[in-house]
Design a protein around this motif. Sequence first.
Motif, PDB file in Angstrom:
ATOM      1  N   ALA A  34       0.830  -1.207   0.000  1.00 38.67           N
ATOM      2  CA  ALA A  34       0.000   0.000   0.000  1.00 38.67           C
ATOM      3  C   ALA A  34       0.864   1.256   0.000  1.00 38.67           C
ATOM      4  O   ALA A  34       0.607   2.206  -0.744  1.00 38.67           O
ATOM      5  CB  ALA A  34      -0.942  -0.006   1.199  1.00 38.67           C
ATOM      6  N   ALA A  53       1.224   3.994  -3.063  1.00 40.42           N
ATOM      7  CA  ALA A  53       0.958   5.417  -2.842  1.00 40.42           C
ATOM      8  C   ALA A  53       2.114   6.271  -3.343  1.00 40.42           C
ATOM      9  O   ALA A  53       1.894   7.344  -3.933  1.00 40.42           O
ATOM     10  CB  ALA A  53       0.700   5.677  -1.361  1.00 40.42           C
ATOM     11  N   ASP A 107      -5.862   2.277  -7.185  1.00 42.80           N
ATOM     12  CA  ASP A 107      -5.096   3.219  -6.372  1.00 42.80           C
ATOM     13  C   ASP A 107      -4.207   4.119  -7.223  1.00 42.80           C
ATOM     14  O   ASP A 107      -3.913   5.254  -6.830  1.00 42.80           O
ATOM     15  CB  ASP A 107      -4.237   2.462  -5.358  1.00 42.80           C
ATOM     16  CG  ASP A 107      -5.059   1.794  -4.266  1.00 42.80           C
ATOM     17  OD1 ASP A 107      -6.220   2.219  -4.062  1.00 42.80           O
ATOM     18  OD2 ASP A 107      -4.551   0.849  -3.628  1.00 42.80           O
TER      19      ASP A 107
END
Length: 305
Positions: A49, A53, A110
């Motif tokens: 994650a 990002a 994402d």
Amino acid sequence: MTIRYGYGTNGLTDLRLDDALGLLADLGYDGVGLTLDHMHLDPLAPDLAARTARVASRLRELGLGVTVETGARYVLDPRRKHGPSLLDPDPEARAARTRLLVRAVGIAADLGAHAVHCFSGITPPDTSPDTAWQRLTGSLAPVLEAADRSGIPLAIEPEPGHLLADLADFHHLRVLSGDPPPLGLTLDLGHCQCLESAAPADCVREAAPWLRHIQIEDMRRGVHEHLPFGEGEIDFPPLLDALDNLSDTGYRGLTVVELPRHSHAGPELARTSIEFLRKHGPSGHGPASHVPSHRSPSQHTPSSR
């Protein structure tokens, strides 16, 4: 300029991902085909994650679009190229590939990606076509559900030597799957030259309603070898004209240079590839007159990937 060019990170594996993205932005590419693999964005990393990002932030900083590609050779099995596949005889092995693709959909969401790419895999020995297609549709069902929830199309690629090898096979999968809206097509234009009966430009026009991702390189008839531009047999001006007209069909994705066996010369090939495409593209698609302010100039085989 309506063709939005990208370059695949599977052809830049000797560069850190941050450096590869900076290089592509400096050269004037519009985006990147990001292969999920250990050397760039590892889909199995425990801190995935946070890594995702950081990549999303870098893409925004550079103004690059992205498509997530899942053709890494050994990301799941260090001993079997592209293994396990969606067609593996072992249900647990197939499930591992399905989980990877579901994860790729989440990563794509994402990153703000245009699509997630995948391919079927080679039919295992002693497996009937009916069984192979059943495995494929069953393995893809959870991925398509995830794609539908996320609004990220799944773009499956016809791959020479695979179960799903050509455009006719893609349409067969659509029918078998009930034509789900998230299921789209990755069209590799070199593969069209390699094995489709129609010319690559005609393949683009035929496939336009289902196109979600495009890959481009040079290739010869009957030989699945990804070649730098000018080393194969593709007639590029009519092909690039056909790509230019895709904007009329609503295609807004990338056209990604796909040279997965040329990382040793990746930075130079990234430069010469964009120069070739600009030179041979439609009128008015010549070399850019300026660099955007955020970019400082600075024989038919199963698979050759």
